[in-house]
Design an enzyme around this catalytic site. Structure first.
Site, PDB file in Angstrom:
ATOM      1  CE  LYS A 195      -2.930  -2.460   3.115  1.00 31.90           C
ATOM      2  NZ  LYS A 195      -3.653  -2.473   4.359  1.00 31.90           N
ATOM      3  CG  ASP A 230      -7.239  -4.491   7.429  1.00 32.86           C
ATOM      4  OD1 ASP A 230      -6.728  -5.604   7.236  1.00 32.86           O
ATOM      5  OD2 ASP A 230      -7.344  -3.636   6.536  1.00 32.86           O
TER       6      ASP A 230
END
Length: 505
Positions: A195, A230
């Protein structure tokens, strides 16, 4: 005079002919440029195609890779990491717990007051903080000091009734949404960044250790009692509210999936059950962190834009699935298509707009806003082009092309996401209807891409039904687990608290 008049007439006629030829030539050039624009658009549509047959092949490939990843370490592009979470929330959790959710360009700090079966989530407060771009490629200490400072400032704002019991440490669930080789429920070494992060001196270090040292430097007395990503946090949060949740998927800046697996379906597990709870020893299950962003298959449709984006990325050859379906990249793919139109078809005029040459300048939220523009003159599209790329005077015809580009790129991502979910359902045997079986299979979904990009999420859900068929689809539920990663982390901090034994009768 007569000769002069005739001469003037000849000159005028020649000028008119020249002007007419210029107009005709300009129209021919314009027509040729527009034809090139249409050809580029058609090529994009063809190479991004996701017919149902191809999607079924991708779902099958996902299932095969899941089996391979569970069979041996390194046996698959999917890491299929066995998490140390074997105590999913029951609803009995009580007390004040913190969560830190680090998963992209922003992070959040939360505090949650849990009231057990009756009170559930009594109160929650949170704060979101943007991470400066330079810290995403700086040093480990710089990043974790920045995070610990924000956490200490948040703790300082505890209000009435939001304090831990006297003599007790504050406890934190740390959602860290990057590949980690976990060594216990509260420790794990970073395997690699994704990311857009690239902090070399943090790789192979224990991220809990790095955060703990930063908190100590800030004078913050807090213990990390659970390290999760997450997706596992979303699974825990989803299960807290609905016991039929079997998997969680994140569709946000990045993407990942986690699910509940039987221990006897994991050949690479060598008989060492995690010691953090009794659930696994009773029910023999594990939560598996798939790291599905790294999935790849020859059936996944890739364009020249995807290949160039990958080659120029910080992790070429990796996270291919993520690079075609997640929020970090969708807007960038659109930018690359528009740049080619500008370069080869003079789409925005004779010169290429300078801003269009800046990677990642077109973010997915802006792409979504253009895609959802319902105004008759596509005013939102015009405004976004002006504000972000400094492109003015776009015609309605041009704006329609841009919306079409957004639609093609988003549709491919949404349909591939659905195929991935079907792959998980196939692995668990939930892709068929058994006689008399009415049990729901709930997929908890979190992430801004799924929550806010309605055309994306709508397309994904309709594709799921298309792949599964009406009968099976009736028992499959996609549920937005809003803020699942934050709440889930605090719940896992509670279920793995150091004070559990003290409270048990």
């Amino acid at each position: 005079m007569g000769k002069v008049a005739v001469g003037a007439a000849v000159v005028c006629a020649a000028a008119v002919c020249a002007a007419t030829a210029l107009v005709v030539r300009h129209r021919m050039q314009s027509s040729g440029k527009w034809a090139r624009t249409v050809a580029i658009l058609k090529e994009l549509e063809d190479t991004c195609g996701t017919p149902i047959g191809k999607l079924k092949q991708i779902a099958d490939a996902m299932t095969v890779e899941m089996h391979a990843g569970l069979a041996s370490e390194g046996g698959s592009k999917l890491k299929m990491l066995i998490s140390f979470v074997d105590n999913l929330p029951t609803g009995d959790e009580k007390g004040l717990f913190y969560a830190l959710d680090l998963g992209g360009t922003n992070f959040r700090v939360l505090r949650v007051l849990l009231g057990g079966k009756e009170g559930r989530v009594v109160k929650q407060e949170s704060k979101e903080v943007s991470i400066p771009q330079d810290l995403m490629t700086g040093t480990s200490q710089e990043l974790f000091d920045f995070i610990a400072t924000a956490l200490a400032e948040f703790v300082a704002t505890e209000g009435e009734g939001l304090h831990v019991s006297s003599g007790r440490q504050r406890e934190l669930g740390f959602t860290f949404s990057f590949p980690v080789r976990q060594t216990s429920i509260a420790s794990g070494n970073l395997m690699k960044w994704t990311k857009g992060f690239s902090i070399e001196d943090a790789v192979e270090k224990d991220v809990v250790g790095e955060l703990t040292k930063a908190m100590e430097r800030m004078g913050l007395d807090m213990r990390v009692s659970a390290l999760v990503n997450d997706t596992i946090g979303t699974l825990a949060g989803g299960r807290y509210h609905n016991q039929d949740v079997i998997a969680a998927v994140i569709l946000g800046t990045g993407t990942n999936a986690a699910y509940v697996e039987r221990a006897n379906a994991i050949p690479k597990w060598q008989g060492l059950l995690p010691k953090s709870g009794e659930m696994a020893s009773i029910l023999q299950i594990f939560v598996i962190n798939m790291e599905w962003g790294n999935f790849r298959s020859s059936h996944v449709p890739l364009t020249e834009y995807d290949l160039a984006l990958d080659a120029e990325s910080k992790n070429p050859g990796e996270q291919i699935f993520e690079k075609v379906i997640s929020g970090m990249y969708l807007g960038e793919i659109v930018r690359r298509v528009l740049y080619r139109m500008a370069e080869e078809a003079a789409f925005f005029g004779d010169t290429i707009p300078p801003k269009l040459n800046i990677p990642y300048i077109l973010r997915t939220p802006e792409m979504s806003a253009m895609h959802h523009d319902t105004s008759s003159d596509l005013k939102v599209v015009g405004n976004k082009l002006k504000d972000i790329l400094e492109i003015t005077n776009t015609s309605l015809k041009m704006r329609k092309v841009i919306v079409e580009v957004c639609d093609i790129v988003a549709t491919r991502g949404a349909r591939l996401s659905a195929a991935g979910i079907v792959g998980i359902l196939k692995k668990l045997g939930r892709d068929t209807v058994r006689d008399g079986d009415t049990q729901k299979s709930v997929i908890a979904l979190d992430g801004g891409l799924f929550e806010h990009y309605k055309k994306f999420s709508g397309c994904m859900e309709s594709t799921l039904k298309e792949l599964l068929g009406e009968e099976v689809a009736e028992n499959i539920v996609v549920e937005l687990s809003n803020d699942g990663s934050g709440i889930g982390a605090s719940l896992l901090a509670a279920s793995h608290s150091q004070y559990l034994e003290v409270e048990e009768p």
